[in-house]
Scaffold this active site. Structure first.
Site, PDB file in Angstrom:
ATOM      1  N   LYS A   1       0.811  -1.220   0.000  1.00 37.16           N
ATOM      2  CA  LYS A   1       0.000   0.000   0.000  1.00 37.16           C
ATOM      3  C   LYS A   1       0.845   1.270   0.000  1.00 37.16           C
ATOM      4  O   LYS A   1       0.529   2.215  -0.700  1.00 37.16           O
ATOM      5  CB  LYS A   1      -0.891   0.050   1.250  1.00 37.16           C
ATOM      6  CG  LYS A   1      -2.136  -0.768   1.149  1.00 37.16           C
ATOM      7  CD  LYS A   1      -3.087  -0.413   2.282  1.00 37.16           C
ATOM      8  CE  LYS A   1      -2.459  -0.506   3.642  1.00 37.16           C
ATOM      9  NZ  LYS A   1      -2.412  -1.805   4.256  1.00 37.16           N
TER      10      LYS A   1
ATOM     11  N   ARG B   1     -10.838   2.112   9.561  1.00 34.25           N
ATOM     12  CA  ARG B   1     -10.291   0.845  10.014  1.00 34.25           C
ATOM     13  C   ARG B   1     -11.393  -0.143  10.426  1.00 34.25           C
ATOM     14  O   ARG B   1     -11.139  -1.314  10.632  1.00 34.25           O
ATOM     15  CB  ARG B   1      -9.374   1.144  11.213  1.00 34.25           C
ATOM     16  CG  ARG B   1      -8.516   0.040  11.671  1.00 34.25           C
ATOM     17  CD  ARG B   1      -7.690   0.478  12.855  1.00 34.25           C
ATOM     18  NE  ARG B   1      -6.414   1.061  12.451  1.00 34.25           N
ATOM     19  CZ  ARG B   1      -5.407   0.340  11.981  1.00 34.25           C
ATOM     20  NH1 ARG B   1      -5.507  -0.951  11.854  1.00 34.25           N
ATOM     21  NH2 ARG B   1      -4.274   0.924  11.650  1.00 34.25           N
TER      22      ARG B   1
ATOM     23  N   ARG C   1      11.044  -8.125   3.476  1.00 33.42           N
ATOM     24  CA  ARG C   1      11.149  -6.673   3.591  1.00 33.42           C
ATOM     25  C   ARG C   1      12.370  -6.277   4.430  1.00 33.42           C
ATOM     26  O   ARG C   1      12.645  -6.876   5.456  1.00 33.42           O
ATOM     27  CB  ARG C   1       9.867  -6.157   4.251  1.00 33.42           C
ATOM     28  CG  ARG C   1       9.791  -4.660   4.404  1.00 33.42           C
ATOM     29  CD  ARG C   1       8.370  -4.194   4.501  1.00 33.42           C
ATOM     30  NE  ARG C   1       7.699  -4.614   5.720  1.00 33.42           N
ATOM     31  CZ  ARG C   1       6.384  -4.451   5.919  1.00 33.42           C
ATOM     32  NH1 ARG C   1       5.627  -3.892   5.000  1.00 33.42           N
ATOM     33  NH2 ARG C   1       5.840  -4.857   7.051  1.00 33.42           N
TER      34      ARG C   1
ATOM     35  N   ARG D   1      12.505  -5.677  10.329  1.00 33.94           N
ATOM     36  CA  ARG D   1      11.732  -5.321  11.530  1.00 33.94           C
ATOM     37  C   ARG D   1      11.447  -6.584  12.327  1.00 33.94           C
ATOM     38  O   ARG D   1      11.133  -7.618  11.753  1.00 33.94           O
ATOM     39  CB  ARG D   1      10.397  -4.694  11.144  1.00 33.94           C
ATOM     40  CG  ARG D   1      10.517  -3.292  10.604  1.00 33.94           C
ATOM     41  CD  ARG D   1       9.131  -2.640  10.553  1.00 33.94           C
ATOM     42  NE  ARG D   1       9.181  -1.440   9.737  1.00 33.94           N
ATOM     43  CZ  ARG D   1       8.427  -1.226   8.665  1.00 33.94           C
ATOM     44  NH1 ARG D   1       7.552  -2.130   8.270  1.00 33.94           N
ATOM     45  NH2 ARG D   1       8.535  -0.109   7.981  1.00 33.94           N
TER      46      ARG D   1
ATOM     47  N   ARG E   1      -1.625 -10.974  12.252  1.00 38.89           N
ATOM     48  CA  ARG E   1      -2.110  -9.664  11.793  1.00 38.89           C
ATOM     49  C   ARG E   1      -3.127  -9.816  10.667  1.00 38.89           C
ATOM     50  O   ARG E   1      -4.076  -9.038  10.576  1.00 38.89           O
ATOM     51  CB  ARG E   1      -0.925  -8.795  11.320  1.00 38.89           C
ATOM     52  CG  ARG E   1      -0.080  -8.276  12.461  1.00 38.89           C
ATOM     53  CD  ARG E   1       1.245  -7.730  11.975  1.00 38.89           C
ATOM     54  NE  ARG E   1       1.093  -6.531  11.162  1.00 38.89           N
ATOM     55  CZ  ARG E   1       2.042  -6.051  10.357  1.00 38.89           C
ATOM     56  NH1 ARG E   1       3.181  -6.684  10.234  1.00 38.89           N
ATOM     57  NH2 ARG E   1       1.840  -4.952   9.677  1.00 38.89           N
TER      58      ARG E   1
END
Ligand SMILES: [Zn+2]
Length: 216
Positions: free
Chosen positions: A13, A88, A127, A160, A171
Site C-alpha cells: 500500500k 479501520r 522486507r 523489523r 495480523r
C-alpha cells in the site's frame, strides 16, 4: 479525486500510495503517520494516542475521527486526497461519510489491493528497512543498488522484528475480521475497485491508474 486505499498488511500500500498521489497530485493522508507526528510533538492528542497504544489498543474511533476531521480542514485537500489506514472498521467508515458530507463530498473510489497469503508472507518476510530514513526494500522485488545497504544514505538495512511469518499470520486474521465489513459497506455503494496486488510496484500502479482513468 477522493480515494481510500485498503489492503492487508504487506500488500504494498505504501509504495502504491506514493505513486498515486504523485500521479493525481493529491495529498496522502495516513492516520498512522499523523498519530506518530502528534506523539513526536508531545501534543495532548499525541499523549492520548500514546496511552492507548501503550495499553495495547488501537486508537479509539472518536480520536481517529477527530484527527481526520482536522486534517480535512487544510487547503490541500480541496481537490481530493488518498486516505490510508482509515477507515479501520465499519463504524469509522460510516463516520467518515458523515464528516465528508459536511463538505458536500463523498468517497469516489475505494481501491482494495488484494493478494494471496503466500505472496503477502513473502513481501513481509523479505522486507528490509533503513533505520535512518525509513525507506523500504525487498530482498528480491525491490533490491537496493548494493545488497543490504540503503541507496539514499548508505545505512545497513535491517529486518523489523515483527516481520515474521507467525506475527504476519496473526495480523492477517485481525485485518480480515475488521475490514471485511468495510469492504461489504463500500461494495454495497458500488465504489470499490479490487486490484490484484501481485507483481512489481510499477505493474500494480499501472493497473490502478488504468482502472481509475477508465472510470472517468
Ligand atoms: Zn536510508
Amino acid at each position: 479525486m477522493r480515494l481510500i486505499i485498503m489492503g492487508p498488511p504487506g500488500v504494498g500500500k505504501g509504495s502504491l500510495a506514493s505513486d498515486l498521489t504523485k500521479h493525481y497530485h493529491i495529498p496522502h493522508i495516513s492516520t498512522g503517520e499523523m498519530f506518530r507526528a502528534e506523539i513526536k510533538k508531545g501534543s495532548p492528542v499525541g499523549k492520548l494516542v500514546q496511552n492507548q497504544i501503550n495499553a495495547g489498543k488501537f486508537v479509539n474511533d472518536s480520536l481517529t475521527n477527530d484527527i481526520v476531521r482536522i486534517r480535512l480542514q487544510a487547503r490541500d485537500v480541496k481537490e481530493g486526497f488518498l486516505m490510508d489506514g482509515y477507515p479501520r472498521n465499519l463504524r469509522q467508515a460510516e463516520d467518515f461519510d458523515h464528516i465528508l458530507m459536511q463538505y458536500g463530498w463523498t468517497v469516489d473510489y475505494v481501491i482494495y489491493l488484494d493478494s494471496p497469503e503466500d505472496v503477502i508472507l513473502d513481501r513481509i518476510t523479505g522486507r528490509r528497512v533503513c533505520p535512518t530514513c525509513g525507506s523500504t526494500y525487498h530482498v528480491r522485488n525491490n533490491k537496493p543498488k548494493v545488497e543490504g545497504i540503503c541507496d539514499k544514505d548508505q545505512t545497513p538495512l535491517v529486518q523489523r522484528p515483527d516481520d515474521t511469518v507467525a506475527i504476519t499470520k496473526e495480523r492477517l486474521v485481525i485485518y480480515h475480521d475488521q475490514t471485511q465489513p468495510i469492504i461489504e459497506y463500500y461494495r454495497s455503494k458500488g465504489n470499490i475497485i479490487t486490484i490484484d496486488g501481485r507483481g512489481s510496484i510499477e505493474e500494480v500502479s499501472r493497473r490502478v491508474i488504468e482502472e481509475l482513468d477508465g472510470k472517468k
